[in-house]
Write a protein that holds these residues in place. Sequence first.
Motif, PDB file in Angstrom:
ATOM      1  N   PHE A 161       3.439  16.920  16.998  1.00 55.63           N
ATOM      2  CA  PHE A 161       3.996  17.954  16.123  1.00 55.63           C
ATOM      3  C   PHE A 161       3.698  17.629  14.667  1.00 55.63           C
ATOM      4  N   SER A 162       3.777  16.356  14.313  1.00 58.56           N
ATOM      5  CA  SER A 162       3.513  15.938  12.934  1.00 58.56           C
ATOM      6  C   SER A 162       2.058  16.199  12.547  1.00 58.56           C
ATOM      7  N   VAL A 163       1.147  15.955  13.474  1.00 59.44           N
ATOM      8  CA  VAL A 163      -0.269  16.223  13.222  1.00 59.44           C
ATOM      9  C   VAL A 163      -0.475  17.706  12.923  1.00 59.44           C
ATOM     10  N   VAL A 164       0.148  18.563  13.727  1.00 57.73           N
ATOM     11  CA  VAL A 164       0.002  20.014  13.540  1.00 57.73           C
ATOM     12  C   VAL A 164       0.623  20.464  12.220  1.00 57.73           C
ATOM     13  N   GLN A 165       1.705  19.799  11.794  1.00 56.29           N
ATOM     14  CA  GLN A 165       2.363  20.162  10.530  1.00 56.29           C
ATOM     15  C   GLN A 165       1.653  19.567   9.322  1.00 56.29           C
ATOM     16  N   ASP A 166       0.521  18.878   9.539  1.00 54.80           N
ATOM     17  CA  ASP A 166      -0.208  18.204   8.457  1.00 54.80           C
ATOM     18  C   ASP A 166       0.689  17.216   7.716  1.00 54.80           C
ATOM     19  N   ALA A 167       1.493  16.497   8.465  1.00 52.03           N
ATOM     20  CA  ALA A 167       2.389  15.508   7.884  1.00 52.03           C
ATOM     21  C   ALA A 167       1.594  14.347   7.300  1.00 52.03           C
ATOM     22  N   CYS A 168       2.122  13.763   6.224  1.00 47.23           N
ATOM     23  CA  CYS A 168       1.469  12.607   5.609  1.00 47.23           C
ATOM     24  C   CYS A 168       1.594  11.409   6.554  1.00 47.23           C
ATOM     25  N   PRO A 169       0.773  10.367   6.362  1.00 52.75           N
ATOM     26  CA  PRO A 169       0.798   9.223   7.280  1.00 52.75           C
ATOM     27  C   PRO A 169       2.170   8.580   7.447  1.00 52.75           C
ATOM     28  N   ALA A 170       2.909   8.388   6.355  1.00 49.08           N
ATOM     29  CA  ALA A 170       4.233   7.762   6.468  1.00 49.08           C
ATOM     30  C   ALA A 170       5.156   8.612   7.320  1.00 49.08           C
ATOM     31  N   ARG A 171       5.094   9.914   7.156  1.00 45.10           N
ATOM     32  CA  ARG A 171       5.946  10.831   7.924  1.00 45.10           C
ATOM     33  C   ARG A 171       5.558  10.816   9.399  1.00 45.10           C
ATOM     34  N   ARG A 172       4.263  10.812   9.697  1.00 44.68           N
ATOM     35  CA  ARG A 172       3.816  10.754  11.095  1.00 44.68           C
ATOM     36  C   ARG A 172       4.340   9.494  11.780  1.00 44.68           C
ATOM     37  N   GLY A 185       4.336  -9.067   2.948  1.00 41.04           N
ATOM     38  CA  GLY A 185       3.418  -9.445   1.868  1.00 41.04           C
ATOM     39  C   GLY A 185       2.263  -8.491   1.694  1.00 41.04           C
ATOM     40  N   MET A 186       2.041  -7.589   2.630  1.00 35.32           N
ATOM     41  CA  MET A 186       0.984  -6.587   2.481  1.00 35.32           C
ATOM     42  C   MET A 186       1.431  -5.491   1.516  1.00 35.32           C
ATOM     43  N   GLY A 187       0.470  -4.854   0.873  1.00 34.37           N
ATOM     44  CA  GLY A 187       0.764  -3.695   0.058  1.00 34.37           C
ATOM     45  C   GLY A 187       1.136  -2.515   0.937  1.00 34.37           C
ATOM     46  N   LEU A 188       1.823  -1.527   0.361  1.00 38.09           N
ATOM     47  CA  LEU A 188       2.292  -0.384   1.132  1.00 38.09           C
ATOM     48  C   LEU A 188       1.150   0.368   1.802  1.00 38.09           C
ATOM     49  N   ASP A 189       0.045   0.545   1.067  1.00 39.91           N
ATOM     50  CA  ASP A 189      -1.084   1.282   1.634  1.00 39.91           C
ATOM     51  C   ASP A 189      -1.685   0.539   2.823  1.00 39.91           C
ATOM     52  N   GLU A 190      -1.817  -0.767   2.700  1.00 40.70           N
ATOM     53  CA  GLU A 190      -2.382  -1.574   3.789  1.00 40.70           C
ATOM     54  C   GLU A 190      -1.461  -1.546   5.009  1.00 40.70           C
ATOM     55  N   ARG A 191      -0.160  -1.622   4.772  1.00 41.32           N
ATOM     56  CA  ARG A 191       0.812  -1.546   5.863  1.00 41.32           C
ATOM     57  C   ARG A 191       0.722  -0.198   6.571  1.00 41.32           C
ATOM     58  N   ARG A 192       0.579   0.848   5.776  1.00 40.31           N
ATOM     59  CA  ARG A 192       0.571   2.202   6.327  1.00 40.31           C
ATOM     60  C   ARG A 192      -0.670   2.433   7.190  1.00 40.31           C
ATOM     61  N   VAL A 193      -1.803   1.953   6.734  1.00 42.15           N
ATOM     62  CA  VAL A 193      -3.038   2.099   7.513  1.00 42.15           C
ATOM     63  C   VAL A 193      -2.911   1.360   8.842  1.00 42.15           C
ATOM     64  N   LEU A 194      -2.383   0.151   8.789  1.00 41.39           N
ATOM     65  CA  LEU A 194      -2.214  -0.628  10.014  1.00 41.39           C
ATOM     66  C   LEU A 194      -1.239   0.062  10.960  1.00 41.39           C
ATOM     67  N   GLY A 195      -0.134   0.581  10.416  1.00 39.58           N
ATOM     68  CA  GLY A 195       0.830   1.281  11.239  1.00 39.58           C
ATOM     69  C   GLY A 195       0.254   2.523  11.881  1.00 39.58           C
ATOM     70  N   ASP A 196      -0.530   3.266  11.116  1.00 42.61           N
ATOM     71  CA  ASP A 196      -1.167   4.472  11.642  1.00 42.61           C
ATOM     72  C   ASP A 196      -2.075   4.143  12.815  1.00 42.61           C
ATOM     73  N   ARG A 197      -2.829   3.060  12.691  1.00 45.27           N
ATOM     74  CA  ARG A 197      -3.743   2.676  13.768  1.00 45.27           C
ATOM     75  C   ARG A 197      -2.981   2.232  15.007  1.00 45.27           C
ATOM     76  N   ILE A 198      -1.920   1.492  14.813  1.00 47.59           N
ATOM     77  CA  ILE A 198      -1.145   1.025  15.962  1.00 47.59           C
ATOM     78  C   ILE A 198      -0.563   2.204  16.732  1.00 47.59           C
ATOM     79  N   VAL A 199      -0.018   3.201  16.015  1.00 48.36           N
ATOM     80  CA  VAL A 199       0.565   4.359  16.691  1.00 48.36           C
ATOM     81  C   VAL A 199      -0.509   5.144  17.434  1.00 48.36           C
ATOM     82  N   GLU A 200      -1.569   5.534  16.727  1.00 47.83           N
ATOM     83  CA  GLU A 200      -2.596   6.366  17.371  1.00 47.83           C
ATOM     84  C   GLU A 200      -3.337   5.614  18.453  1.00 47.83           C
ATOM     85  N   TRP A 201      -3.700   4.390  18.207  1.00 52.98           N
ATOM     86  CA  TRP A 201      -4.442   3.637  19.205  1.00 52.98           C
ATOM     87  C   TRP A 201      -3.576   3.357  20.432  1.00 52.98           C
ATOM     88  N   GLY A 202      -2.275   3.178  20.226  1.00 50.29           N
ATOM     89  CA  GLY A 202      -1.375   3.017  21.363  1.00 50.29           C
ATOM     90  C   GLY A 202      -1.334   4.279  22.211  1.00 50.29           C
TER      91      GLY A 202
END
Length: 413
Positions: A238-249, A53-70
């Motif tokens: 590697f994704s960070v160094v390649q300047d990958a977009c959040p979804a790709r990371r 039920g979340m929008g794509l942008d909201e999902r992506r932000v949450l996913g990004d935080r879970i990966v990096e914070w983990g």
Amino acid sequence: MSSIRKGLLQTVFSGAYMKRWNDKLRPAELYEVDKQAHKMIIAWLLLQENTRGMGLDERRVLGDRIVEWGIFDYLFRLVITDIKPPVYYRIKENPEHHRQLVEWVQSELEPVLSPLGADFWMRFVAYFDPERKHELADEILAAAHFYASSWEFKLIEGLNAFDDELDEIRDSFNEQQDSFQSLKGFHEIMTPKEHALGKLANLCGQLRFQKRWSQMPRIPETSVMGHMFLVACYSYFFSVVQDACPARRQNNFFCGLFHDLPEMLTRDIISPVKKSVKELDTLIKAYEDEELERRVFQPLRDEGYTYIADRLGYFLGTSTGSEFHDCIERNGCVEKVSFDELQAFYNDNSFNPKDGEMLKVCDELAAYIEAYTAVRNGISINELNLAMWRLRDKYRKKSIGKIHIGALMSDFD
């Protein structure tokens, strides 16, 4: 300009040495890198359930935080390795003591993390800011940490009946479990005999017991589970160094985290064995696909988790034939592309891009470090030396995007 250095790769790998519950009797050795892999698998399942039920942008932000914070939590844990959890929780209760501990950990990690760029380092620092507000990502990670730790506790509980700490530990787990009941999917994950999500979480945990390199002596003996986490972290860096977009990371991290999932059905089979008999590799892949469908995908679909089965299928390359294919999603269809096309034209969240070639590099880089570390630790057998030589020769002149793999491997003397 960000870059990947040897020190970062070795720091992430060091969790393969870090024993857990090492003051308790254990049926098998439990390692930090395995626990972190299990934790992040559970975090991904909870992420899927709590973003409906979340929008794509909201999902992506949450996913990004879970990966990096983990990842941040794991790096922090590597530095404070000798502090038992009860002691650490006591330190956290005193803001000044905790601040001093955090500053010391950051000073230890700055030389390792700073090559990834100022933005990455500042996000790492901001994560440990005591003024930062508690978010859904924190709760998901805490619940995933709880699951992975309690899964381990159930393994050792019956062997430690004599331990006077056991009742206290059990009560602590029971209390924590009650606090996560409001998270969607948590109850299902905690009941593997009743729900497909719990069955999948439990099956993944069994990858902790499958050792890599099939009977070959090594120090440390990394598991399939730990290897998956190494590949996930390397793919993310590697994704960070390649300047990958959040979804790709995110896709690259989770693809690394799940890329050897079929091995819970077939065991780890080394490449020379796969290639020793004509078409054996193809037969193994066909069997893996059949078993994944029967034991993972179909049970998920039967209970209404089709979207989770589909996402796992995307990570595992079921539409293209391999997890090591670069691909995008466009108009509801998965399309194979090249790395250069991915980097030049499809590095955008709208295409939900995923690296395959770079994942393969990270997979073999992790294998190289496993062999290299074993040799440096005195296990200098022909098979390990030959594996190192083959990988160094394969990547001697190889670059992928902004990263020269041969130069990176040459840092390992």
